[in-house]
Design a protein around this motif. Structure first.
Motif: not given
Length: 289
Positions: A200-210, A25-33, A168-174
């Motif tokens: 996922x949000x943290x990892x999405x920008x761990x290498x910048x916004x490219x 099952x090849x999963x394509x993540x959302x944007x950003x992720x 961002x942390x889980x308690x502030x995600x909303x």
């Protein structure tokens, strides 16, 4: 985390979970992720005996940026990963920004792809008869409006919010996603779901916004393949409470992908559709037998 070097010198990172002999099952993540596994999806896939393959698109995490990439370019990356894993066939699921990439696999890898689920996926930017931004939250309207203007304007928008996502942390995600979330999405965004979206949000920008930049630019450009060429079974899932990808995107896709199985669901939002992905995988498995 696995890594593969492609023929053009880029590196793509990916994760594999589930039985070694299972149908991929090849999963394509959302944007950003990025390659951050979503436990409910992994658990549901494993129950079906499937092997989950989740890769970070170029520019996310440890995957080399690929400036100027089109949506269609994902097919070659997936093809290489499948070769590396020794997999002849696969099914694929794309969520949100991953939706177009799953459809690209259907169009361009028809000999290997057995079925597709597009879940809250965006339609082509130039879709005839579709007001592409109608019904989107203002944050997404600003983001994609900037993407249509080019790299300079888009970078201003993305860098303005990337710093907050990076911590961002889980308690502030909303709070972080604010008005992008409908009421039904807020209700499901608790416990493990909140933990995952924050990670996922943290990892999405761990290498910048490219990666984020490349995704957005690809969405508003020509995708590099024609939806009309798809002959692989496709199921389109969309909720009418989605503030990120409006309901009309799902309706349009269901009408323009030949033979598409439409699941246009009242009362569902962008996140809630995936809070219990068992039904989505049931349909994919049905196509694969």
């Amino acid at each position: 985390m696995e890594r593969i070097e492609l023929a053009d010198g880029r590196t793509v990172e990916y994760l594999v979970e589930g039985p070694p002999g299972g149908l991929p099952l090849v999963v394509h993540h959302g944007t950003p992720s990025g390659a951050v596994p979503f436990p409910p999806l992994v658990d549901a896939a494993v129950k079906h005996g499937m092997r989950v393959i989740l890769h970070s698109r170029p520019g996310y995490g440890g995957s080399t940026p690929h400036p100027g990439r089109r949506v269609a370019d994902v097919a070659a990356d997936v093809n290489a990963i499948l070769d590396e894993e020794g997999a002849a066939h696969f099914v694929t699921l794309g969520w949100s920004g991953g939706g177009p990439h799953a459809l690209a696999c259907a169009a361009l890898l028809p000999a290997r792809c057995l079925g597709v689920a597009s879940v809250a996926g965006v339609a082509p930017f130039d879709a005839a008869g579709l007001d592409w931004m109608a019904g989107m939250d203002s944050d997404n309207v600003s983001e994609f409006g900037a993407a249509a203007q080019g790299v300079t304007e888009l970078d201003k928008v993305l860098t303005a919010v990337a710093g907050d996502l990076a911590h961002v942390q889980p308690g502030h995600i909303v709070e972080a996603y604010g008005s992008l979330l409908s009421g039904v999405d807020v209700k499901v965004l608790t416990g493990g779901f909140a933990d995952w979206l924050a990670a996922s949000s943290r990892y999405s920008v761990s290498a910048g916004v490219a990666g984020w930049r490349e995704d957005d630019l690809a969405f508003v450009a020509d995708w590099g393949f024609a939806l009309g060429t798809i002959r692989v079974p496709v199921a389109v899932w969309q909720g009418d409470q989605d503030r990120m990808v409006p309901f009309e995107h799902g309706r349009w896709l269901a009408a323009h992908v030949a033979g598409a199985e439409a699941h246009l669901l009242p009362g569902e939002g962008h996140l809630s559709l995936m809070s219990d992905p068992g039904a989505i995988l049931d349909r994919l498995v049905a196509h694969a037998v």
